[in-house]
Design a protein around this motif. Structure first.
Motif, mmCIF file in Angstrom:
data_model
loop_
_atom_site.group_PDB
_atom_site.id
_atom_site.type_symbol
_atom_site.label_atom_id
_atom_site.label_comp_id
_atom_site.label_asym_id
_atom_site.label_seq_id
_atom_site.Cartn_x
_atom_site.Cartn_y
_atom_site.Cartn_z
ATOM 1 N N LYS A 226 0.827 -1.211 0.000
ATOM 2 C CA LYS A 226 0.000 0.000 0.000
ATOM 3 C C LYS A 226 0.862 1.262 0.000
ATOM 4 O O LYS A 226 0.470 2.278 -0.556
ATOM 5 N N GLU A 227 2.029 1.193 0.643
ATOM 6 C CA GLU A 227 2.912 2.361 0.736
ATOM 7 C C GLU A 227 3.640 2.657 -0.570
ATOM 8 O O GLU A 227 4.098 3.772 -0.776
ATOM 9 N N ASP A 228 3.776 1.663 -1.435
ATOM 10 C CA ASP A 228 4.563 1.818 -2.658
ATOM 11 C C ASP A 228 3.640 1.799 -3.879
ATOM 12 O O ASP A 228 3.243 0.741 -4.343
ATOM 13 N N ASP A 229 3.324 2.987 -4.377
ATOM 14 C CA ASP A 229 2.426 3.097 -5.528
ATOM 15 C C ASP A 229 2.996 2.436 -6.780
ATOM 16 O O ASP A 229 2.245 2.042 -7.675
ATOM 17 N N ASN A 230 4.304 2.338 -6.865
ATOM 18 C CA ASN A 230 4.939 1.797 -8.070
ATOM 19 C C ASN A 230 5.003 0.269 -8.100
ATOM 20 O O ASN A 230 5.159 -0.322 -9.157
ATOM 21 N N TYR A 231 4.880 -0.364 -6.931
ATOM 22 C CA TYR A 231 5.084 -1.813 -6.844
ATOM 23 C C TYR A 231 4.139 -2.584 -7.774
ATOM 24 O O TYR A 231 4.582 -3.407 -8.572
ATOM 25 N N SER A 232 2.855 -2.322 -7.673
ATOM 26 C CA SER A 232 1.886 -3.080 -8.483
ATOM 27 C C SER A 232 2.112 -2.866 -9.972
ATOM 28 O O SER A 232 2.057 -3.807 -10.758
ATOM 29 N N ARG A 233 2.402 -1.625 -10.348
ATOM 30 C CA ARG A 233 2.604 -1.334 -11.772
ATOM 31 C C ARG A 233 3.823 -2.056 -12.333
ATOM 32 O O ARG A 233 3.764 -2.615 -13.428
ATOM 33 N N ILE A 234 4.907 -2.062 -11.572
ATOM 34 C CA ILE A 234 6.113 -2.707 -12.104
ATOM 35 C C ILE A 234 5.973 -4.235 -12.075
ATOM 36 O O ILE A 234 6.422 -4.924 -12.982
ATOM 37 N N MET A 235 5.301 -4.763 -11.052
ATOM 38 C CA MET A 235 5.118 -6.219 -11.003
ATOM 39 C C MET A 235 4.206 -6.698 -12.131
ATOM 40 O O MET A 235 4.409 -7.788 -12.663
ATOM 41 N N ASN A 236 3.225 -5.894 -12.494
ATOM 42 C CA ASN A 236 2.383 -6.253 -13.637
ATOM 43 C C ASN A 236 3.226 -6.348 -14.908
ATOM 44 O O ASN A 236 2.997 -7.212 -15.759
ATOM 45 N N GLN A 237 4.197 -5.466 -15.038
ATOM 46 C CA GLN A 237 5.073 -5.514 -16.212
ATOM 47 C C GLN A 237 5.967 -6.756 -16.192
ATOM 48 O O GLN A 237 6.196 -7.371 -17.227
ATOM 49 N N TYR A 238 6.472 -7.106 -15.009
ATOM 50 C CA TYR A 238 7.291 -8.325 -14.929
ATOM 51 C C TYR A 238 6.444 -9.568 -15.223
ATOM 52 O O TYR A 238 6.924 -10.517 -15.852
ATOM 53 N N GLN A 239 5.188 -9.562 -14.771
ATOM 54 C CA GLN A 239 4.314 -10.690 -15.092
ATOM 55 C C GLN A 239 4.092 -10.777 -16.592
ATOM 56 O O GLN A 239 4.116 -11.865 -17.174
ATOM 57 N N ALA A 240 3.899 -9.639 -17.245
ATOM 58 C CA ALA A 240 3.738 -9.624 -18.709
ATOM 59 C C ALA A 240 5.015 -10.105 -19.390
ATOM 60 O O ALA A 240 4.957 -10.861 -20.363
ATOM 61 N N LEU A 241 6.176 -9.701 -18.870
ATOM 62 C CA LEU A 241 7.454 -10.189 -19.418
ATOM 63 C C LEU A 241 7.550 -11.709 -19.277
ATOM 64 O O LEU A 241 8.133 -12.381 -20.125
ATOM 65 N N ILE B 188 -3.607 -17.075 -0.482
ATOM 66 C CA ILE B 188 -4.261 -15.866 0.024
ATOM 67 C C ILE B 188 -3.335 -14.663 -0.141
ATOM 68 O O ILE B 188 -3.760 -13.602 -0.609
ATOM 69 N N ILE B 189 -2.065 -14.826 0.215
ATOM 70 C CA ILE B 189 -1.088 -13.732 0.046
ATOM 71 C C ILE B 189 -1.021 -13.319 -1.426
ATOM 72 O O ILE B 189 -1.078 -12.128 -1.760
ATOM 73 N N ASP B 190 -0.912 -14.297 -2.317
ATOM 74 C CA ASP B 190 -0.798 -13.990 -3.750
ATOM 75 C C ASP B 190 -2.078 -13.353 -4.278
ATOM 76 O O ASP B 190 -2.033 -12.397 -5.047
ATOM 77 N N SER B 191 -3.214 -13.860 -3.860
ATOM 78 C CA SER B 191 -4.491 -13.296 -4.323
ATOM 79 C C SER B 191 -4.659 -11.855 -3.843
ATOM 80 O O SER B 191 -5.090 -10.994 -4.600
ATOM 81 N N MET B 192 -4.297 -11.598 -2.593
ATOM 82 C CA MET B 192 -4.405 -10.231 -2.092
ATOM 83 C C MET B 192 -3.475 -9.310 -2.881
ATOM 84 O O MET B 192 -3.863 -8.196 -3.245
ATOM 85 N N ASP B 193 -2.278 -9.788 -3.163
ATOM 86 C CA ASP B 193 -1.326 -9.014 -3.958
ATOM 87 C C ASP B 193 -1.926 -8.665 -5.320
ATOM 88 O O ASP B 193 -1.876 -7.514 -5.759
ATOM 89 N N ASN B 194 -2.518 -9.648 -5.964
ATOM 90 C CA ASN B 194 -3.132 -9.421 -7.278
ATOM 91 C C ASN B 194 -4.326 -8.477 -7.198
ATOM 92 O O ASN B 194 -4.453 -7.559 -8.012
ATOM 93 N N PHE B 195 -5.203 -8.690 -6.242
ATOM 94 C CA PHE B 195 -6.378 -7.837 -6.119
ATOM 95 C C PHE B 195 -5.979 -6.395 -5.809
ATOM 96 O O PHE B 195 -6.583 -5.451 -6.322
ATOM 97 N N MET B 196 -4.949 -6.217 -4.978
ATOM 98 C CA MET B 196 -4.466 -4.865 -4.681
ATOM 99 C C MET B 196 -3.908 -4.219 -5.943
ATOM 100 O O MET B 196 -4.110 -3.031 -6.182
ATOM 101 N N SER B 197 -3.213 -5.008 -6.769
ATOM 102 C CA SER B 197 -2.629 -4.440 -7.995
ATOM 103 C C SER B 197 -3.716 -4.035 -8.989
ATOM 104 O O SER B 197 -3.510 -3.143 -9.797
ATOM 105 N N TYR B 198 -4.893 -4.669 -8.906
ATOM 106 C CA TYR B 198 -6.005 -4.286 -9.776
ATOM 107 C C TYR B 198 -6.756 -3.079 -9.223
ATOM 108 O O TYR B 198 -7.663 -2.555 -9.867
ATOM 109 N N GLY B 199 -6.418 -2.684 -8.000
ATOM 110 C CA GLY B 199 -7.053 -1.509 -7.412
ATOM 111 C C GLY B 199 -8.300 -1.792 -6.586
ATOM 112 O O GLY B 199 -9.005 -0.858 -6.200
ATOM 113 N N PHE B 200 -8.581 -3.062 -6.306
ATOM 114 C CA PHE B 200 -9.746 -3.377 -5.472
ATOM 115 C C PHE B 200 -9.510 -2.882 -4.052
ATOM 116 O O PHE B 200 -8.458 -3.122 -3.469
ATOM 117 N N GLU B 201 -10.487 -2.208 -3.494
ATOM 118 C CA GLU B 201 -10.418 -1.714 -2.117
ATOM 119 C C GLU B 201 -11.133 -2.711 -1.206
ATOM 120 O O GLU B 201 -12.254 -2.474 -0.773
#
Length: 195
Positions: free
Chosen positions: A96-111, A161-174
């Motif tokens: 939550k503190e790092d706005d860039n984390y989800s965006r960059i991890m999405n790019q690594y997943q795409a890579l 659960i950890i991975d799912s929360m990570d993914n849902f947070m990266s999609y912007g779900f509150e």
């Protein structure tokens, strides 16, 4: 006195620029300009943009590994439940503190779809959580904080659960991630705790 090395500043800048603009649109010239060095000086540290992407990925994977959040030796019978909840919540907090984390991890997943070395590393990281949770839960059983039952399944569920929360947070779900993790720990790990 600033003791941060140029190498570290390059990685931090690359992290931010890659998150903001993507791997494709971020150039070595952009990174050099942002860092305040010449392109030749940047090439002295990294031979290519791909090298920065690779090193950055290694650093991120180390930073998000199981051992960065959970230290089995810190768990006792008296603090097991509370500490497992707290340590899991620290993952949520960090993301939550790092706005860039989800965006960059999405790019690594795409890579990872194009380059198996990235997908393998991401899978290894998830597997590291399962292995870590197995060790942690076995420790919990050995100190009498919980029963020694279905350890692998519980470890896999916690990882999912950890991975799912990570993914849902990266999609912007509150969602109520803190409550989800707390209830999961209590339901999965401590349902049959030894009292």
């Amino acid at each position: 006195m600033n003791t941060t090395s140029t190498y570290t500043v390059i990685l931090e800048t690359g992290y931010r620029l890659f998150a903001e603009h993507g791997f494709e649109k971020t150039s070595m010239a952009m990174i050099a300009k942002e860092v305040g060095i010449s392109k030749p000086a940047l090439y002295y540290h990294f031979l290519s943009k791909e090298a920065i992407i690779d090193v950055l990925f290694e650093e991120i994977c180390k930073d998000i590994g199981f051992a960065s959040f959970f230290n089995v030796q810190d768990y006792s019978k008296d603090n097991f439940e509370e500490k497992l909840i707290f340590d899991g919540l620290s993952i949520i907090s960090k993301q939550k503190e790092d706005d860039n984390y989800s965006r960059i991890m999405n790019q690594y997943q795409a890579l990872g779809y194009r380059n198996p070395k990235y997908s393998r590393k991401l899978l290894d990281s998830l597997d590291g959580f399962t292995v870590g949770f197995v060790e942690l839960l076995r420790h919990g059983a050995s100190i009498g904080a919980m029963a020694d039952k279905d350890t692998l399944i519980k470890a896999q569920m916690l990882t999912m659960i950890i991975d799912s929360m990570d993914n849902f947070m990266s999609y912007g779900f509150e969602y109520g991630y803190e409550d989800i993790w707390t209830k999961a720990v209590k339901a999965i790990v401590l349902e049959d705790a030894v009292k």
